[in-house]
Write a protein that holds these residues in place. Structure first.
Motif, PDB file in Angstrom:
ATOM      1  N   ALA A 189       0.834  -1.206   0.000  1.00  0.00           N
ATOM      2  CA  ALA A 189       0.000   0.000   0.000  1.00  0.00           C
ATOM      3  C   ALA A 189       0.869   1.256   0.000  1.00  0.00           C
ATOM      4  O   ALA A 189       0.536   2.254  -0.649  1.00  0.00           O
ATOM      5  N   ARG A 190       2.010   1.214   0.718  1.00  0.00           N
ATOM      6  CA  ARG A 190       2.922   2.362   0.717  1.00  0.00           C
ATOM      7  C   ARG A 190       3.557   2.554  -0.657  1.00  0.00           C
ATOM      8  O   ARG A 190       3.771   3.694  -1.086  1.00  0.00           O
ATOM      9  N   ILE A 191       3.837   1.456  -1.357  1.00  0.00           N
ATOM     10  CA  ILE A 191       4.349   1.569  -2.730  1.00  0.00           C
ATOM     11  C   ILE A 191       3.314   2.272  -3.581  1.00  0.00           C
ATOM     12  O   ILE A 191       3.618   3.211  -4.314  1.00  0.00           O
ATOM     13  N   GLU A 192       2.076   1.831  -3.475  1.00  0.00           N
ATOM     14  CA  GLU A 192       0.965   2.418  -4.236  1.00  0.00           C
ATOM     15  C   GLU A 192       0.794   3.902  -3.913  1.00  0.00           C
ATOM     16  O   GLU A 192       0.533   4.709  -4.795  1.00  0.00           O
ATOM     17  N   ALA A 193       0.977   4.263  -2.648  1.00  0.00           N
ATOM     18  CA  ALA A 193       0.788   5.652  -2.204  1.00  0.00           C
ATOM     19  C   ALA A 193       2.001   6.538  -2.494  1.00  0.00           C
ATOM     20  O   ALA A 193       1.939   7.750  -2.334  1.00  0.00           O
ATOM     21  N   GLY A 194       3.108   5.903  -2.874  1.00  0.00           N
ATOM     22  CA  GLY A 194       4.313   6.676  -3.145  1.00  0.00           C
ATOM     23  C   GLY A 194       5.125   7.014  -1.915  1.00  0.00           C
ATOM     24  O   GLY A 194       6.001   7.874  -1.965  1.00  0.00           O
ATOM     25  N   THR A 195       4.867   6.323  -0.802  1.00  0.00           N
ATOM     26  CA  THR A 195       5.590   6.603   0.435  1.00  0.00           C
ATOM     27  C   THR A 195       6.507   5.464   0.854  1.00  0.00           C
ATOM     28  O   THR A 195       7.120   5.530   1.927  1.00  0.00           O
ATOM     29  N   TYR A 196       6.606   4.427   0.031  1.00  0.00           N
ATOM     30  CA  TYR A 196       7.477   3.291   0.364  1.00  0.00           C
ATOM     31  C   TYR A 196       8.918   3.769   0.466  1.00  0.00           C
ATOM     32  O   TYR A 196       9.386   4.565  -0.342  1.00  0.00           O
ATOM     33  N   GLY A 197       9.614   3.303   1.483  1.00  0.00           N
ATOM     34  CA  GLY A 197      11.001   3.689   1.684  1.00  0.00           C
ATOM     35  C   GLY A 197      11.156   4.854   2.640  1.00  0.00           C
ATOM     36  O   GLY A 197      12.269   5.195   3.020  1.00  0.00           O
ATOM     37  N   ASP A 198      10.039   5.455   3.033  1.00  0.00           N
ATOM     38  CA  ASP A 198      10.057   6.529   4.020  1.00  0.00           C
ATOM     39  C   ASP A 198       9.559   5.978   5.353  1.00  0.00           C
ATOM     40  O   ASP A 198       8.558   5.253   5.400  1.00  0.00           O
ATOM     41  N   CYS A 199      10.237   6.308   6.425  1.00  0.00           N
ATOM     42  CA  CYS A 199       9.848   5.867   7.765  1.00  0.00           C
ATOM     43  C   CYS A 199       8.470   6.433   8.103  1.00  0.00           C
ATOM     44  O   CYS A 199       8.214   7.619   7.902  1.00  0.00           O
ATOM     45  N   VAL A 200       7.592   5.574   8.612  1.00  0.00           N
ATOM     46  CA  VAL A 200       6.236   6.019   8.942  1.00  0.00           C
ATOM     47  C   VAL A 200       6.198   6.860  10.220  1.00  0.00           C
ATOM     48  O   VAL A 200       5.201   7.512  10.488  1.00  0.00           O
ATOM     49  N   VAL A 201       7.280   6.866  10.991  1.00  0.00           N
ATOM     50  CA  VAL A 201       7.324   7.645  12.224  1.00  0.00           C
ATOM     51  C   VAL A 201       7.914   9.029  11.971  1.00  0.00           C
ATOM     52  O   VAL A 201       7.286  10.043  12.257  1.00  0.00           O
ATOM     53  N   CYS A 202       9.124   9.076  11.400  1.00  0.00           N
ATOM     54  CA  CYS A 202       9.824  10.360  11.266  1.00  0.00           C
ATOM     55  C   CYS A 202       9.841  10.897   9.836  1.00  0.00           C
ATOM     56  O   CYS A 202      10.180  12.057   9.634  1.00  0.00           O
ATOM     57  N   GLY A 203       9.511  10.061   8.863  1.00  0.00           N
ATOM     58  CA  GLY A 203       9.483  10.505   7.476  1.00  0.00           C
ATOM     59  C   GLY A 203      10.821  10.458   6.767  1.00  0.00           C
ATOM     60  O   GLY A 203      10.895  10.715   5.565  1.00  0.00           O
ATOM     61  N   GLU A 204      11.892  10.120   7.484  1.00  0.00           N
ATOM     62  CA  GLU A 204      13.216  10.011   6.865  1.00  0.00           C
ATOM     63  C   GLU A 204      13.268   8.764   5.989  1.00  0.00           C
ATOM     64  O   GLU A 204      12.519   7.810   6.184  1.00  0.00           O
ATOM     65  N   ALA A 205      14.191   8.768   5.034  1.00  0.00           N
ATOM     66  CA  ALA A 205      14.362   7.620   4.143  1.00  0.00           C
ATOM     67  C   ALA A 205      14.912   6.422   4.923  1.00  0.00           C
ATOM     68  O   ALA A 205      15.799   6.573   5.766  1.00  0.00           O
ATOM     69  N   ILE A 206      14.366   5.261   4.640  1.00  0.00           N
ATOM     70  CA  ILE A 206      14.872   4.007   5.211  1.00  0.00           C
ATOM     71  C   ILE A 206      16.036   3.588   4.319  1.00  0.00           C
ATOM     72  O   ILE A 206      15.885   3.532   3.098  1.00  0.00           O
ATOM     73  N   ASP A 207      17.198   3.282   4.925  1.00  0.00           N
ATOM     74  CA  ASP A 207      18.354   2.983   4.088  1.00  0.00           C
ATOM     75  C   ASP A 207      18.154   1.677   3.308  1.00  0.00           C
ATOM     76  O   ASP A 207      17.437   0.778   3.733  1.00  0.00           O
ATOM     77  N   ASP A 208      18.803   1.629   2.135  1.00  0.00           N
ATOM     78  CA  ASP A 208      18.638   0.500   1.220  1.00  0.00           C
ATOM     79  C   ASP A 208      18.990  -0.838   1.857  1.00  0.00           C
ATOM     80  O   ASP A 208      18.327  -1.840   1.599  1.00  0.00           O
TER      81      ASP A 208
END
Length: 91
Positions: free
Chosen positions: A54-73
């Motif tokens: 669902a996050r991929i679909e929403a365009g937010t995949y890879g971003d932390c749901v708490v702080c919004g920072e990028a999740i490292d690869d």
């Protein structure tokens, strides 16, 4: 570097298919009683994968749901369904 969303999406969908049988309720008999059993760990992982898709679909995949920072690869490669960056997992 932006994660390759198609690769992660394919990995997530493949794992979700693997879990499909495990999350179906099974009927077992214990001490003469019929009990429905579900692999709770598989059900939890399936749910986490559905949320990641669902996050991929929403365009937010890879971003932390708490702080919004990028999740490292490296974290996404190890746990493609992770919604948290390392900082928010281990505050």
């Amino acid at each position: 570097m932006e994660p390759d969303l198609k690769v992660f999406e394919q990995q997530l969908l493949a794992r979700q298919r693997e879990l499909a049988d495990l999350i179906q309720p099974k009927t077992i008999r214990v001490e003469g009683k019929t009990i429905k059993s579900v692999d709770q760990q598989a059900q939890l992982e399936w749910s986490q994968i559905a949320k990641a898709l669902a996050r991929i679909e929403a365009g937010t995949y890879g971003d932390c749901v708490v702080c919004g920072e990028a999740i490292d690869d490296s974290r996404l490669k190890a746990y493609p369904h992770s919604p948290f960056c390392r900082g928010c997992v281990n505050p």
